[in-house]
Motif scaffolding. Structure first.
Motif, PDB file in Angstrom:
ATOM      1  N   GLU A 154      -6.239  16.696  31.361  1.00  0.00           N
ATOM      2  CA  GLU A 154      -7.480  16.407  30.648  1.00  0.00           C
ATOM      3  C   GLU A 154      -7.327  15.193  29.758  1.00  0.00           C
ATOM      4  N   ASP A 155      -6.129  14.996  29.223  1.00  0.00           N
ATOM      5  CA  ASP A 155      -5.870  13.873  28.332  1.00  0.00           C
ATOM      6  C   ASP A 155      -4.397  13.518  28.449  1.00  0.00           C
ATOM      7  N   CYS A 156      -4.000  12.436  27.794  1.00  0.00           N
ATOM      8  CA  CYS A 156      -2.605  12.017  27.725  1.00  0.00           C
ATOM      9  C   CYS A 156      -2.370  11.503  26.313  1.00  0.00           C
ATOM     10  N   PRO A 157      -1.566  12.186  25.503  1.00  0.00           N
ATOM     11  CA  PRO A 157      -1.442  11.816  24.091  1.00  0.00           C
ATOM     12  C   PRO A 157      -0.712  10.505  23.842  1.00  0.00           C
ATOM     13  N   ILE A 158      -0.038   9.941  24.834  1.00  0.00           N
ATOM     14  CA  ILE A 158       0.573   8.631  24.593  1.00  0.00           C
ATOM     15  C   ILE A 158      -0.372   7.493  24.983  1.00  0.00           C
ATOM     16  N   THR A 159      -1.456   7.803  25.659  1.00  0.00           N
ATOM     17  CA  THR A 159      -2.453   6.798  26.044  1.00  0.00           C
ATOM     18  C   THR A 159      -3.507   6.698  24.943  1.00  0.00           C
ATOM     19  N   VAL A 160      -4.046   5.503  24.758  1.00  0.00           N
ATOM     20  CA  VAL A 160      -5.014   5.298  23.684  1.00  0.00           C
ATOM     21  C   VAL A 160      -6.147   6.316  23.789  1.00  0.00           C
ATOM     22  N   ALA A 161      -6.682   6.686  22.646  1.00  0.00           N
ATOM     23  CA  ALA A 161      -7.682   7.746  22.572  1.00  0.00           C
ATOM     24  C   ALA A 161      -8.882   7.455  23.459  1.00  0.00           C
ATOM     25  N   ASP A 162      -9.385   8.504  24.089  1.00  0.00           N
ATOM     26  CA  ASP A 162     -10.626   8.502  24.873  1.00  0.00           C
ATOM     27  C   ASP A 162     -10.502   7.819  26.226  1.00  0.00           C
ATOM     28  N   ALA A 163      -9.351   7.216  26.555  1.00  0.00           N
ATOM     29  CA  ALA A 163      -9.246   6.526  27.843  1.00  0.00           C
ATOM     30  C   ALA A 163      -9.147   7.525  28.999  1.00  0.00           C
ATOM     31  N   VAL A 164      -8.162   8.409  28.953  1.00  0.00           N
ATOM     32  CA  VAL A 164      -7.959   9.354  30.055  1.00  0.00           C
ATOM     33  C   VAL A 164      -9.124  10.337  30.193  1.00  0.00           C
TER      34      VAL A 164
END
Length: 411
Positions: A164-174
């Motif tokens: 659902e998300d990736c915490p090392i990727t910038v917010a809201d991108a994934v």
């Protein structure tokens, strides 16, 4: 003939030894080497063997920690939780270690590779980039499973772990791409640029038409990322190369510029120059009376570089492999060379092509410590010594580390 062992699926209790290159640590069991992920040196853990080719080593994942190391923490991403077993995301190696411990492990790997491959004894410090260990990644690539769900691949596997998300990727991108279904088997390339625009490219590896050729389709953003570093704007193709850590372009440009120190009126080369990130400060150092040659194999990147550096007439451009360009005997011998090769490194042909020209300084940027160590050994054969080395944690939570080396002629 002795039958080769196969421990696949077997659980072993082992004491973890030193860190090794590649995001794992070394343990031993019944005379065999076990490469263990998700463990830390000094721990006692239970591991499950995931791969065993029957030779002198096998691979395993830690599934239970009996004696934790001081640097162990709870992973910030649920996809890295030990309880998931084989369903852990393969993108991060060190989420179970605190940031200081991660940097210590990476420093140990760089030092070990330098000593073992190049015979260079050197203490190494891995420097932290600003911003912390999370939300630093501006580029990401997701795979799509058979049900159309995007996610990341498991370690050493094509299996997709939905996310659902990736915490090392910038917010809201994934989350922008994980909230919907996509064509099964596709890949999604994400690029979040300096202006806050997210560019998403869907890559279909099995198109119904144009057999054998992947088809890329822009589904969000304009396809041209607008970046900035060293006080200059840069435009980069949405799938083109740009440093993934949000603070890396600025930091690396400062370090490379300081090491290069191109004299006014001098000749400099920027090999594997991409869209001109390092070329720009080299040209400003050389001044109008100097010259800088950018060499890059990607025609699209060269086109971007021409546009990015149109205000610097002292820059010239060559599209082609570095090896082939260096064979051109008409090139002016450089005073300074900067190169940022791909992960595999520069190699003997490129290093020889540089050292034979006898530049006063070589600045070598590397994202793989083993390839760097091999290249440093080649530079030594060519009459150059390692004068300075800086290492940066440009990829927190992973085993990757960026190094910038300054080489000077032996006295």
């Amino acid at each position: 003939m002795t039958e080769k062992p196969d421990w696949t699926g077997r659980r072993l209790e082992v004491e973890i030894g030193p860190v090794a290159h590649g995001g794992h640590c070394v343990a031993r069991y019944e005379g065999r080497v076990v490469f263990v992920r998700h463990a830390l040196p000094g721990e006692v853990v239970v591991v499950e063997v995931t791969e065993d080719g029957g030779g002198g080593f096998c691979r395993a994942d830690a599934v239970e920690v009996r004696t934790p190391a001081p640097g162990r923490v709870t992973p910030p991403c649920p996809l890295a939780d030990m309880a998931r077993g084989k369903d852990r995301c393969g993108g991060c190696d060190w989420q179970h270690a605190d940031p200081a411990t991660q940097r210590e492990l990476k420093a140990a790997v760089v030092a070990e590779q330098l000593q073992r491959i190049a015979g260079i004894e050197r203490s190494v410090e891995v420097e932290e980039l600003p911003g912390g260990p999370l939300r630093w990644r501006t580029r990401a690539r997701l795979a799509v499973d058979r049900r159309g769900r995007p996610g990341f691949r498991a370690h050493r596997s094509h299996r997709v772990i939905p996310a659902e998300d990736c915490p090392i990727t910038v917010a809201d991108a994934v989350p922008e791409v994980t909230g919907r279904n996509w064509r099964p088997g596709a890949e999604l390339a994400l690029a979040a640029d300096a202006e806050g625009e997210l560019h998403v490219t869907a890559i279909d590896h099995k198109p119904q038409r144009r057999r054998g050729r992947p088809v890329a389709r822009q589904v969000r953003g304009g396809g041209v990322a607008r970046e900035a570093a060293a006080g200059r704007p840069f435009e980069v193709s949405g799938q083109g190369f740009w440093q993934v850590h949000v603070r890396a372009p600025e930091t690396f440009t400062e370090v490379v510029s300081a090491m290069a120190a191109v004299p006014r009126g001098a000749v400099a080369w920027d090999l594997y120059g991409g869209v001109g990130l390092f070329t720009a400060p080299l040209a400003e150092q050389a001044g109008p009376a100097g010259s800088v040659l950018l060499v890059e194999s990607s025609q699209r990147a060269v086109e971007d570089a021409v546009g990015n550096l149109r205000d610097l007439p002292q820059v010239s451009f060559r599209a082609g492999s570095v090896e082939e360009v260096l064979d051109d005997g008409s090139l002016d011998d450089p005073d300074v060379v900067v190169l940022d090769p791909p992960r595999k490194g520069a190699g003997r042909r490129v290093v020889a092509g540089i050292t034979e020209r006898r530049p006063s300084r070589i600045v070598h940027v590397a994202c793989d410590p083993a390839a760097l160590a091999r290249d440093l050994g080649l530079y030594r054969e060519g009459g150059y010594r390692l004068a300075q080395l800086r290492a940066f944690d440009a990829f927190p939570m992973t085993h990757h580390v960026e190094c910038i080396a300054l080489l000077e002629p032996d006295e």
